[in-house]
Design an enzyme around this catalytic site. Structure first.
Site, short mmCIF file in Angstrom:
data_model
loop_
_atom_site.label_atom_id
_atom_site.label_comp_id
_atom_site.label_asym_id
_atom_site.label_seq_id
_atom_site.Cartn_x
_atom_site.Cartn_y
_atom_site.Cartn_z
CB CYS A 1 2.60 9.43 -3.95
SG CYS A 1 4.30 10.20 -4.60
CE LYS B 1 5.43 -2.09 4.55
NZ LYS B 1 6.51 -2.76 4.90
#
Length: 608
Positions: free
Chosen positions: A2, A603
């Site tokens: 997010c 990531k």
């Protein structure tokens, strides 16, 4: 996972919010949204899928307003749909959230009992309804915010708009990072400093438990008890131009080819080539007085740590305990205050790794953080910081951060050996000089092997299962190669210790199974060749990655042999990682995969 951005400004913010979200795409997401306050009312636009879909919505129906928040969502509770995308609205409240509310079911049931109607499947909606309830109960915005924070449990970064307070954004942090940017007559907030780089480099990092009211020219920060606290301001090194692709089609390719440059920069921090010694800094761990070493990390960083384990045990004669962070913290390991611990994380915000760090710190261990972000939570909480200096890594699949982590661990291994008397002055000089050759050899290898890797990837793309084998430090490399391939191409791949072949994986080998063997000519080479013979006897398709000496000694027929230069043992893992990265990248490109943002991956994993 997010991304959150927000602006309290003096000019329209929607386009700048979307621009900032674009710099957070690397974190992974499946939907996005933006909300502003205009003429005393909340307005929003949301879209499923890529950020381009949200941009289209905004072109069709622009948003006005000088105060706004925006979000990229990576689904945890509820499907990745427009309905579940943030911001979530209830009466007069807009919320964006990164994290997981662990007690949301209990809170949802309690709210439902008093007549609250839920519109989504997300845990975030609970936050919005709690705030609305507290406002209806007569609380002011500040009081409602504090009351809500005392109700929720879990990990969260929050940004909240109230229609009744249209000139501010309220924020909170408990786990996932959140930063405040100080501008000229306006203020910014984001999940990291990269998002804010074009707007400001004057950054305040919120601590866990902090919440704040962000106005146009100031920020007031509170702790969890509601006391006003002061957090220092830092000048961020993140710059907007660091997140471009340059002349490359993908960030992953760009970052693969940046490795010679960033490795040189990293090594310059840890070795002195002129006098062939490792450097010492004020943040070094005193390895001479350490009884044992614990290493913990996640994903690719864990595999770098596993190679570090081999190095520290063999060359510094240290007992090393290593595990993935999600398991490490729950094992109740007997820890001695005379031990030290290394935690490895590109972002410095990985939730499980950070929790493991805090576990060891509570047991009195001296903590070292091998991180890429010096201002990260792990860096701030560690006793010793070992920056890898890789620069921003945008591609989800780690490449340059991995090799920089290895370079730093290699230098630390030399320093530990010197401190413990297991490496002589002459040996130190040889090792340092070998490390100094690494950038040049990497550059040569990248230039030499790319054409053959491109051809090989076309053939590999036709297979659905791939096995990677290695011994010694090549075993973690086998797991890393398999991880890279599965991450970006979606081909099923597994990495095994070559000596474990007969204990299960050999049952899978036939003519439809490529077996990638990582075999530098080292003390394990002959045994690895024996494993290759077992694969060949069962029709397996061998792809051998070896060096010039190894290629001259192996007489087995292969599907393909990638020949690398003979190099010193200390730099071999970094050199042998290059064909693994290139093979994964080009195979994914051939298959048409989204290389930089693979499906379902984030990531920076900032929740457990």
């Amino acid at each position: 996972m997010c991304g959150i951005v927000g602006i309290v400004g003096h000019k329209p913010v929607s386009e700048r919010l979307i621009e900032a979200l674009g710099r957070l795409e690397y974190r992974g997401y499946d939907s996005s949204g933006v909300a502003t306050i205009f003429e005393g009312e909340l307005h929003r636009r949301r879209a499923e899928g890529k950020l381009g879909n949200l941009k289209t919505r905004l072109k069709e129906a622009p948003l006005s307003g000088t105060v706004g928040i925006a979000h990229t969502r990576w689904a945890t509770h509820g499907a990745p749909t427009e309905c579940n995308a943030h911001p979530h609205f209830t009466d007069g409240v807009a919320v964006v959230h990164n994290g997981i509310i662990e007690n949301f079911s209990k809170l949802k049931d309690a709210l439902a009992e008093v007549g609250t109607k839920f519109q989504t499947d997300t845990d975030t909606e609970v936050i919005a309804h709690l705030l609305t309830k507290f406002r209806r109960d007569g609380m002011g915005c500040l009081e409602a915010m504090h009351a809500m924070l005392k109700c929720v449990e879990g990990a969260f970064a929050l940004a909240i708009l109230f229609e009744d307070d249209p000139a501010t954004i309220m924020v909170a942090r408990n786990g996932p990072p959140l930063v405040i940017g100080h501008g000229d007559g306006e203020m910014f907030l984001g999940s990291d400093a990269i998002a804010l780089a074009p707007f400001t480099n004057d950054i305040t990092y919120l601590n866990d438990g902090d919440w704040a009211v962000v106005g146009k020219t100031s920020v007031q920060v509170f702790d969890i008890e509601g006391n006003v606290v002061t957090r220092p301001r830092h000048i961020s090194l993140a710059t907007a131009d660091l997140v471009g692709k340059g002349n490359h089609p993908h960030f992953m390719e760009k970052e693969i080819y940046e490795q010679p440059e960033v490795i040189a920069r990293a090594l310059g921090h840890y070795i002195n080539v002129n006098d062939s010694h490792v450097t010492t800094t004020s943040t070094d761990i005193d390895f001479a007085g350490v009884e044992s070493l614990a290493i913990s990390a996640c994903g690719t960083a864990y595999l770098a740590g596993l190679i570090g384990k081999y190095w520290f045990e063999r060359y510094a004669r240290l007992i090393v305990e290593i595990d993935v962070a999600s398991e490490f913290r729950y094992r109740e390991i007997p820890l001695s205050p005379r031990s030290a611990a290394l935690f490895i994380s590109q972002s410095g915000e990985t939730a499980d790794t950070l929790a493991s760090l805090r576990y060891c710190k509570a047991h009195g261990l001296r903590i070292g953080a091998v991180v890429n972000t010096r201002e990260s939570t792990m860096a701030r909480e560690a006793d010793a910081i070992f920056p890898i200096l890789a620069g921003p890594e945008i591609g989800v699949a780690s490449t340059k951060a991995f090799t920089c982590q290895l370079a730093v661990l290699a230098a630390l291994r030399i320093g530990a050996g010197k401190a413990r008397g297991t490496i002589t002055d002459d040996e130190e000089q040889v090792l340092v000089q070998s490390l100094a050759t690494l950038p040049g050899v990497m550059r040569q290898v990248l230039n030499d092997i790319t054409p053959e890797i491109e051809l090989l990837s076309r053939e590999l793309s036709h297979y659905r299962d791939v096995l990677y084998l290695g011994r010694g430090t090549s075993f973690p490399l086998a797991m890393e190669g398999a991880l890279k391939l599965k991450e970006v191409s979606y081909i099923h791949a597994e990495g095994y210790a070559a000596g474990e072949l007969k204990h299960g994986p050999i049952a899978l080998i036939d003519e439809n199974m490529p077996v990638i063997v990582i075999a530098p000519h080292d003390r394990f080479f002959d045994k690895t060749v024996s494993n290759m013979q077992e694969v060949a006897a069962r029709g397996g398709r061998i792809i051998l990655i070896t060096d010039e000496t190894g290629a001259s000694m192996s007489k087995l027929p292969t599907m393909h042999t990638i020949v690398l230069p003979d190099v010193a043992e200390i730099i071999a893992p970094m050199i042998f990682s290059l064909p693994l990265q290139l093979l994964a990248y080009h195979t994914a490109v051939v298959m048409g995969a989204d290389v930089d943002q693979p499906r379902n991956l984030a990531k920076s994993v900032t929740v457990e």
